[in-house]
Enzyme design. Structure first.
Site, mmCIF file in Angstrom:
data_model
loop_
_atom_site.group_PDB
_atom_site.id
_atom_site.type_symbol
_atom_site.label_atom_id
_atom_site.label_comp_id
_atom_site.label_asym_id
_atom_site.label_seq_id
_atom_site.Cartn_x
_atom_site.Cartn_y
_atom_site.Cartn_z
ATOM 1 C CD1 TRP A 161 0.017 -1.305 3.221
ATOM 2 C CD2 TRP A 161 0.535 0.855 3.275
ATOM 3 N NE1 TRP A 161 0.777 -1.080 4.343
ATOM 4 C CE2 TRP A 161 1.098 0.235 4.395
ATOM 5 C CE3 TRP A 161 0.722 2.228 3.100
ATOM 6 C CZ2 TRP A 161 1.858 0.935 5.335
ATOM 7 C CZ3 TRP A 161 1.475 2.930 4.023
ATOM 8 C CH2 TRP A 161 2.031 2.283 5.128
ATOM 9 C CG ASN A 162 4.914 1.068 1.174
ATOM 10 O OD1 ASN A 162 4.607 0.309 0.258
ATOM 11 N ND2 ASN A 162 6.083 0.983 1.783
ATOM 12 N NE ARG A 170 10.057 -1.749 -6.652
ATOM 13 C CZ ARG A 170 10.715 -1.260 -5.610
ATOM 14 N NH1 ARG A 170 11.401 -0.136 -5.732
ATOM 15 N NH2 ARG A 170 10.705 -1.882 -4.456
ATOM 16 C CE LYS A 185 -5.787 -8.444 -2.736
ATOM 17 N NZ LYS A 185 -5.219 -7.206 -2.126
ATOM 18 N N GLY A 243 6.052 -7.076 0.255
ATOM 19 C CA GLY A 243 5.312 -7.033 1.509
ATOM 20 C C GLY A 243 6.134 -7.617 2.641
ATOM 21 C CB SER A 244 5.149 -8.730 5.997
ATOM 22 O OG SER A 244 4.312 -9.858 5.785
ATOM 23 C CD GLU A 265 10.913 -4.482 -1.511
ATOM 24 O OE1 GLU A 265 11.091 -4.502 -0.259
ATOM 25 O OE2 GLU A 265 10.187 -3.670 -2.077
ATOM 26 C CG LEU A 266 10.175 -10.893 1.268
ATOM 27 C CD1 LEU A 266 10.553 -12.274 1.789
ATOM 28 C CD2 LEU A 266 8.692 -10.824 0.920
ATOM 29 C CB CYS A 299 10.519 -1.803 2.278
ATOM 30 S SG CYS A 299 10.816 -1.276 0.576
ATOM 31 C CB SER A 456 14.767 3.763 -5.008
ATOM 32 O OG SER A 456 14.556 3.120 -3.777
#
Length: 490
Positions: A161-162, A170, A185, A243-244, A265-266, A299, A456
């Site tokens: 969401w961020n 990307r 999703k 995400g997490s 990408e956690l 993140c 980034s």
């Protein structure tokens, strides 16, 4: 009724349904969920709550479109992505307003995110025609070797969401450039920007008489409802998730039965190292940049400020002064530099870890409380006298809190930096180039920012090591995640 946080011209063009094979439609479940402005808690839109049938229909559309999209000339795919880049750039103000409304970040940050996301689209429009292969005589001389590249197949893209435009850009841009079709999703908390961007892509596909099933979007209040049936379906060949770590690990397990290609990408827990020879004003400026984008909800946010004891007070005082100049408010208000957290539970968690640190002896230099205003806000906070074993250090805070821990030697600083299961990004401020090279070898991280608080870039590989994930997004490596190599012996 136009949502109060959005200009009417933007609100009128935000799709709120499920996108399958070129058509927006209600969810098969008949249900919707609310998307709210975190700065006011007011509802923006009711969005289709997609279910299992929607997910499978979307995969069918992606699967059916894949042969034609795979066969589409790379130049055609490149020109489509370039057109999408041009449209994103032209609509920067509209998209930025949408990002701010559903995510809360200040408009200046939202504009920067639009530019950042669009840059991925431009980069992969250029990479679409540059797949590298191989043609050579075998060392034995008995035959020739030919290596071709071809798209993996339909891909499931699950976004956080961020960064609602940057994260989708990307993933979608390299996938489409490679010739893959996609099912997206989006995050439940910020699905509107993804839908807006998907509509831009859908329009470009339709205008070129290309298969509209190339891109499909299934918003849902239950990610598992969408991911479960798709990961079990052999037609899906690729998963990209941001995400997490906990959710990523579960998705990897679910991907194992069909041997899916995966990119993960956690979570992160970024150290920000300040050595005794650092330019302290520059380090403070970089710290604000690395910590406070999106109110610390990134993140790659600096989570642990590891500062040499000899400069700790100078750095902490400078950081406190810089935080005191930040302006908390609604992202759409002029002058705001820090917006809200995304939801009430996020504020609760930040409050909890700060209180725990204070109870253990940490000192609040500034902040440490909730502003008295509507919305999900927490004051920019600097803590010192922090023990390295506290949760504010050992866990990713995901909020506007900067805890300072001191160290004595370079080895001690590196050991503190590495004392976590995560390794997404690290930051270091030092004037010693020999030390920079040592850090590049010794700090366990996928990315290292040296004397800068931003790493980034669309042209560089983004990703981590250890529990922070596998695979890369961005750069030449990003498109490799969507390509298979085919070796032909002639």
């Amino acid at each position: 009724m136009t949502p109060p946080s959005l200009p009417p011209t933007v609100a009128a063009h935000v799709p709120t349904g499920v996108l399958i094979d070129g058509a927006w439609r209600p969810a098969s479940t008949g249900r919707t969920f609310e998307v709210a402005d975190p700065a006011t808690t007011e509802t923006l839109f009711d969005v289709a709550d997609g279910g299992e049938q929607d997910a499978l229909d979307a995969l069918t559309a992606a699967h059916d479109a894949f042969p034609q999209w795979r066969a589409t000339a790379p130049r055609v795919r490149a020109e489509l992505l370039r057109a999408v880049f041009d449209t994103l750039t032209a609509r920067t103000e509209d998209i930025a307003a949408l990002v701010t409304a559903e995510g809360g970040k200040p408009l200046a940050e939202s504009r920067a995110e639009v530019a950042y996301g669009a840059d991925y689209v431009r980069w992969y429009s250029e990479q679409a025609v540059r797949f590298e292969g191989l043609a050579r005589r075998a060392p034995s001389g008995a035959n020739h070797q030919l290596v071709l590249r071809r798209p993996v197949g339909p891909a499931l893209l699950i976004t956080p969401w961020n960064f609602p435009i940057a994260m989708i850009a990307r993933k979608v841009a390299p996938a489409l450039a490679a010739g893959c079709t996609v099912v997206i999703k989006p995050a439940q908390l910020t699905p509107l920007t993804t839908a807006y961007v998907a509509e831009i892509i859908r329009e470009e596909l339709e205008a070129r008489d290309l298969p509209t099933g190339v891109i499909n979007v299934v918003p849902s209040a239950s990610a598992r409802t969408i991911s479960g049936p798709l990961l079990a379906d052999p037609r899906l060949r690729k998963l990209s998730f941001t995400g997490s770590t906990e959710v990523g690990a579960a998705l990897l397990k679910a991907s194992a039965d069909n041997i899916l290609r995966t990119s993960m990408e956690l979570g992160g827990n970024a150290p920000f190292l300040v050595f005794e020879d650092a330019d302290i004003p520059a380090a403070v400026q970089g710290a604000v940049q690395a910590k406070m984008r999106n109110a610390g909800q990134t993140c790659v946010a600096a989570n642990r400020f590891l500062v040499h004891a000899s400069v700790a007070e100078e750095f902490t005082a400078g950081l406190t002064e810089a935080f005191d100049k930040l302006v908390v408010g609604h992202g759409a208000d002029e002058g705001t530099t820090v917006g809200p957290l995304i939801e009430s539970s996020a504020v609760d968690r930040v409050e909890e870890v700060v209180a725990e640190a204070v109870d253990a002896g940490a000192r609040v230099r500034i902040g440490g409380d909730r502003p008295n205003r509507p919305g999900y806000f927490y004051a920019p906070t600097v803590l010192d006298r922090v023990s390295a074993d506290l949760r504010v250090i050992t866990e990713e805070t995901f909020g506007p809190v900067a805890p300072v821990v001191t160290f004595g030697s370079e080895d001690e600083g590196v050991a503190l930096a590495n004392s976590t299961p995560f390794g997404l990004v690290a930051y270091a401020y030092t004037r010693d180039i020999a030390r920079v090279m040592r850090l590049a070898e010794s700090v366990e991280t996928g990315m290292l920012g040296v004397n800068r608080g931003l790493v980034s870039d669309a042209s560089a590989p983004f990703g981590g090591v250890k529990s922070s994930g596998l695979g890369r997004e961005g750069g030449e490596a990003g498109i490799e995640e969507y390509l298979d190599s085919v070796y032909v012996a002639i």
